[in-house]
Write an enzyme that holds these catalytic residues in place. Sequence first.
Site, mmCIF file in Angstrom:
data_model
loop_
_atom_site.group_PDB
_atom_site.id
_atom_site.type_symbol
_atom_site.label_atom_id
_atom_site.label_comp_id
_atom_site.label_asym_id
_atom_site.label_seq_id
_atom_site.Cartn_x
_atom_site.Cartn_y
_atom_site.Cartn_z
ATOM 1 N N SER A 92 0.819 -1.217 0.000
ATOM 2 C CA SER A 92 0.000 0.000 0.000
ATOM 3 C C SER A 92 0.854 1.268 0.000
ATOM 4 O O SER A 92 0.310 2.370 0.110
ATOM 5 C CB SER A 92 -0.889 0.027 1.247
ATOM 6 O OG SER A 92 -1.610 -1.148 1.345
ATOM 7 N N TRP A 131 7.428 3.803 0.902
ATOM 8 C CA TRP A 131 7.372 5.238 0.559
ATOM 9 C C TRP A 131 7.139 6.072 1.823
ATOM 10 O O TRP A 131 7.897 6.978 2.154
ATOM 11 C CB TRP A 131 6.246 5.428 -0.454
ATOM 12 C CG TRP A 131 6.066 6.786 -1.038
ATOM 13 C CD1 TRP A 131 6.915 7.865 -0.925
ATOM 14 C CD2 TRP A 131 4.967 7.205 -1.855
ATOM 15 N NE1 TRP A 131 6.405 8.928 -1.628
ATOM 16 C CE2 TRP A 131 5.211 8.544 -2.199
ATOM 17 C CE3 TRP A 131 3.804 6.587 -2.337
ATOM 18 C CZ2 TRP A 131 4.327 9.274 -3.012
ATOM 19 C CZ3 TRP A 131 2.936 7.314 -3.141
ATOM 20 C CH2 TRP A 131 3.192 8.640 -3.469
ATOM 21 N N HIS A 190 1.923 -5.072 9.571
ATOM 22 C CA HIS A 190 0.743 -5.404 8.765
ATOM 23 C C HIS A 190 -0.289 -6.115 9.646
ATOM 24 O O HIS A 190 -1.262 -6.670 9.133
ATOM 25 C CB HIS A 190 1.139 -6.322 7.604
ATOM 26 C CG HIS A 190 2.274 -5.810 6.761
ATOM 27 N ND1 HIS A 190 2.304 -4.539 6.228
ATOM 28 C CD2 HIS A 190 3.436 -6.393 6.360
ATOM 29 C CE1 HIS A 190 3.425 -4.387 5.536
ATOM 30 N NE2 HIS A 190 4.126 -5.483 5.609
ATOM 31 N N ARG A 248 8.204 -0.800 -8.205
ATOM 32 C CA ARG A 248 7.938 -1.435 -9.489
ATOM 33 C C ARG A 248 7.463 -0.412 -10.507
ATOM 34 O O ARG A 248 8.121 -0.137 -11.497
ATOM 35 C CB ARG A 248 6.883 -2.544 -9.282
ATOM 36 C CG ARG A 248 6.620 -3.444 -10.455
ATOM 37 C CD ARG A 248 5.476 -4.399 -10.113
ATOM 38 N NE ARG A 248 4.241 -3.679 -9.818
ATOM 39 C CZ ARG A 248 3.303 -3.359 -10.712
ATOM 40 N NH1 ARG A 248 3.446 -3.729 -11.973
ATOM 41 N NH2 ARG A 248 2.220 -2.695 -10.363
ATOM 42 N N LYS A 249 6.294 0.199 -10.256
ATOM 43 C CA LYS A 249 5.718 1.146 -11.215
ATOM 44 C C LYS A 249 5.257 2.412 -10.514
ATOM 45 O O LYS A 249 5.332 3.507 -11.052
ATOM 46 C CB LYS A 249 4.524 0.493 -11.923
ATOM 47 C CG LYS A 249 4.700 0.424 -13.410
ATOM 48 C CD LYS A 249 3.564 -0.313 -14.059
ATOM 49 C CE LYS A 249 3.478 0.053 -15.523
ATOM 50 N NZ LYS A 249 2.385 -0.645 -16.189
#
Length: 300
Positions: free
Chosen positions: A57, A61, A106, A261-262
């Site tokens: 999620s 970052w 988590h 990844r993206k």
Amino acid sequence: MAVLKQIAKATFVYDDLCIPMLPRLRITCDNPTEQMKSIKSARMYEDDIILCAYPKSGNHWLSQVLHMLTHGSIQYASPLLASRLIELISKKGIDALSPPRILHTHLPLRMLPTQVVEKKIKCIQILRNPKDVCVSYFNHATKIAPPDTLEVDFPEFTDVFLTEKFPYGSYYDYLLTWKADVSKYPDLPFLTMFYEDMKVDPVKCVKDLRTFLGLNIKDTFCEAVVEACSFDKLKMKESLGIKDGVLVDVWKENSGGTFHRKGEVGDWKNWFTVADSERFDEKWNEKMNGSGIEFSYSIA
Ligand code: A3P
């Protein structure tokens, strides 16, 4: 379903939740249940911050953003988020960390140290639309190093993703459980953020974090943090971490696995067929309608 067998081999059930046997846990601990139990009595400090979010999620970052905000300087935290992951380091590892601490998990609130509620520890949760989480998780799970690599195709993965057999439970159970648990403790300082908002207006989100954390920092510093934590910068940092051996052995060889990844909103459209997407929506809405939790699935 073959994938369920693979998941069962790589997880254990604790307090009705399927918990991944994370590689380090597997090596250092003969008794993961005892290790999980120990978490409840871990020591918390008043200025601890816990980032509680479902995998994929935007944990890495936000981890870097929080590190910079709380340290008041543009310095990157170790890219190995696992070194601060509550379920991996358990009581022993938590107690060994000295403040100021940013911990990650988590897990649901009921499994966290009792002092989280008692000492009103600041908790931050970042949410992301479930279809992008699913795609990100698929890429993670199929590229992670053995023995945890899942051999599964995307449609089959989407089916298990929304079951209680999935690591950390289904995303909707995760969200609903957190919502219900947080509502029991109105004094617990709890901030909900959205990945999609971070993409659209990261400076505003970082300023919101500043307010929540009660930090006395300038707007220009918030802007600098956003810049330093851009997708490209963090991706480069991760590749340096791999070169330096900090993140060694995380990914399957030549798989292209990465935590960066993206970094987009709406990549799910490249993965879901219309039929898969409708099936997913149906299951999702059945559980989440009326929850008050709404996601953006694309941004203009
Ligand atoms: P994708 O796989 O969709 O690219 P986590 O850290 O919780 O494992 O989440 C990983 C996801 O966050 C990945 O999503 C990753 O690319 C994305 N991400 C990491 N850093 C980011 C950034 N600075 N900006 C946008 N997305 C980022």
